[in-house]
Enzyme design. Structure first.
Site, short mmCIF file in Angstrom:
data_model
loop_
_atom_site.label_atom_id
_atom_site.label_comp_id
_atom_site.label_asym_id
_atom_site.label_seq_id
_atom_site.Cartn_x
_atom_site.Cartn_y
_atom_site.Cartn_z
N ASP A 21 0.85 -1.19 0.00
CA ASP A 21 0.00 0.00 0.00
C ASP A 21 0.88 1.24 0.00
O ASP A 21 2.03 1.21 0.47
CB ASP A 21 -0.90 0.01 1.24
CG ASP A 21 -1.96 -1.09 1.18
OD1 ASP A 21 -2.36 -1.45 0.05
OD2 ASP A 21 -2.38 -1.57 2.25
N TYR A 65 4.76 -9.32 7.65
CA TYR A 65 4.32 -7.95 7.90
C TYR A 65 4.46 -7.60 9.37
O TYR A 65 4.37 -8.49 10.23
CB TYR A 65 2.84 -7.79 7.55
CG TYR A 65 2.50 -7.94 6.09
CD1 TYR A 65 2.47 -6.82 5.26
CD2 TYR A 65 2.19 -9.18 5.55
CE1 TYR A 65 2.13 -6.95 3.91
CE2 TYR A 65 1.86 -9.33 4.22
CZ TYR A 65 1.84 -8.21 3.40
OH TYR A 65 1.51 -8.34 2.08
N TYR A 93 -4.72 -9.74 2.24
CA TYR A 93 -4.76 -8.32 2.62
C TYR A 93 -4.69 -8.23 4.14
O TYR A 93 -5.62 -8.66 4.83
CB TYR A 93 -6.04 -7.66 2.11
CG TYR A 93 -6.11 -7.58 0.59
CD1 TYR A 93 -5.58 -6.49 -0.09
CD2 TYR A 93 -6.73 -8.58 -0.16
CE1 TYR A 93 -5.66 -6.39 -1.48
CE2 TYR A 93 -6.82 -8.49 -1.54
CZ TYR A 93 -6.28 -7.39 -2.19
OH TYR A 93 -6.36 -7.30 -3.55
#
Ligand code: ZN
Ligand code: ZN
Length: 418
Positions: A243, A309, A380
């Site tokens: 993003d 992440y 996501y």
């Protein structure tokens, strides 16, 4: 003496017939029998048949001035090759390929031969013409102190000779380079993003830049490549994208830079890296630059690499340590994820199943946590935390019974095998 088999008689008959109908050059004669014998050129085959024919007829074997099949075009190969070289002499290349567009005359002759003089051993005129052009081109290269070889799959320069209109079409294949980028700040998209209000023309909203963001990873990386290769344009292809507001840390994300119509393909990649890392210092860093094969773009796009992440997560109500631990354990496994609301306007709306391999974290306060997720590519993560109004299941929000959202996201690692 071994008697001639019927097949052998057959091809001699055919050759004699062909020699008797009109003036034909050695190459065009030999080409009708190209699959007979090994280590021979079509010119040698044709010459041998002409000699046998002359012996049978008690004549002198002589190649005619003009051949009705190639119409003299095979002889024009050296001149066409020179023309082709002139068009690409300023470009660096190590591989090439010739193709030919036949004239209506050649097409008619090929048809006629197929019908009137069928031969199971024949090759097409196109093939001989391509070969003649390739050989002539290699000779021109040698005379210029250069060298290149034929590549049927990914030639760096490709010529299409139009035997009817007489032109030569030149295609210069792009140059490709692999690398990885790290994005050290938030707010930079991967590629140039045209202004949503004006579509890139420039308006008040975008301060007449035509862009949503002042720069992009692509804009920070590409110019150094374009300049070094003296290319006429290019793209950055990423192995996925983070993003705009996420950083890309660790060993970075794999990318391929494609440079269109490059004059140079052998470039100082260390110099390019130094320049990018100096000019984009604090924003973007590149590493591991190397030349890439042309099919790497496709492999990069197909890549489904696991990713790690780190997210800073905010809760709408206080969360207890034990509940937090339990929720993290509950995240590991299969996740059913509907296309997130925020991208549903541009991506197909469907439900994907992706795995979370690992979920760990710590509470920074009752309403704030740091969470680390190792998961399959294509998941996501923001929605894994928030639940996306029930679109992602399970989610951290759902498991905690408390609204959770990502305040900051970093990609720590892209695990690829490129
Ligand atoms: Zn000929
Ligand atoms: Zn605008």
């Amino acid at each position: 003496m071994v008697p001639l088999q019927s097949k052998e008689m057959d091809f001699l008959d055919k050759a004699f017939e062909l020699l008797s109908v009109g003036p034909i050059c050695d190459i065009c004669l030999g080409r009708r029998f190209a699959k007979l014998g090994r280590g021979l050129t079509n010119a040698q085959r044709g010459r041998a048949l002409r000699i046998v024919y002359a012996m049978a007829k008690g004549e002198e074997p002589r190649e005619p001035e003009r051949c009705w099949i190639c119409n003299g075009d095979l002889e024009r190969a050296p001149e066409l090759a020179k023309q082709a070289f002139e068009a690409v002499k300023d470009y660096e290349f190590r591989t090439f390929l010739f193709g030919v567009h036949l004239s209506p005359y050649h097409e008619a002759v090929e048809e006629f031969l197929k019908e009137r003089f069928p031969s199971p051993w024949a090759e097409s005129f196109q093939r001989d013409m391509n070969r003649a052009l390739g050989q002539a081109f290699e000779e021109v290269l040698v005379s210029q102190g250069r060298s290149a070889t034929v590549d049927f799959h990914h030639p760096q320069v490709r010529f299409t000779v139009d035997l009817w209109k007489g032109g030569i079409d030149v295609y210069i294949a792009p140059a490709y380079f692999y690398g990885r980028y790290r994005k050290l700040v938030r707010g930079i998209p991967q590629t140039h993003w045209p202004c949503r209000h004006c579509g890139g023309k420039g308006c008040e909203r975008c301060n007449y830049t035509g862009k949503m963001y002042p720069t992009s990873v692509e804009e920070l990386i590409l110019p150094a490549f374009l300049e070094a290769c003296r290319g006429e344009g290019g793209h950055l292809h990423g192995a996925g994208r983070e993003d705009v507001d996420a950083r890309m840390l660790g060993r970075g994300r794999p990318f391929v830079v494609e440079v269109e119509r490059p004059h140079r393909r052998t470039v100082d990649l260390e110099g390019i890296a130094r320049r990018i890392n100096r000019e984009a210092a604090g924003m973007v860093e590149v590493l591991d630059l190397r030349p890439a094969p042309p099919d790497l773009v496709r492999r990069l796009k197909d890549l489904k690499a696991d990713k790690r992440y780190r997210a800073r997560v905010l809760f709408s109500a206080p969360v207890e340590e034990e509940a937090f631990r339990r929720a993290l354990r509950g995240l590991v496994g299969e996740i059913h994820q509907r296309t997130p609301i925020r991208v549903r306007h541009r991506r197909a709306d469907l439900v994907r199943i992706r795995r979370v391999h690992e979920a760990k974290g710590r509470l920074l306060s009752p309403t704030e946590a740091e969470v680390e997720i190792l998961c399959q590519g294509g998941l996501y993560v923001k929605e894994l935390i928030s639940g996306d109004e029930g679109g992602t299941h399970p989610s951290l929000s759902e498991l905690l019974g408390v609204e959770a959202r990502v305040a900051e996201l970093d990609v720590l690692e892209v695990y690829d095998d490129l």
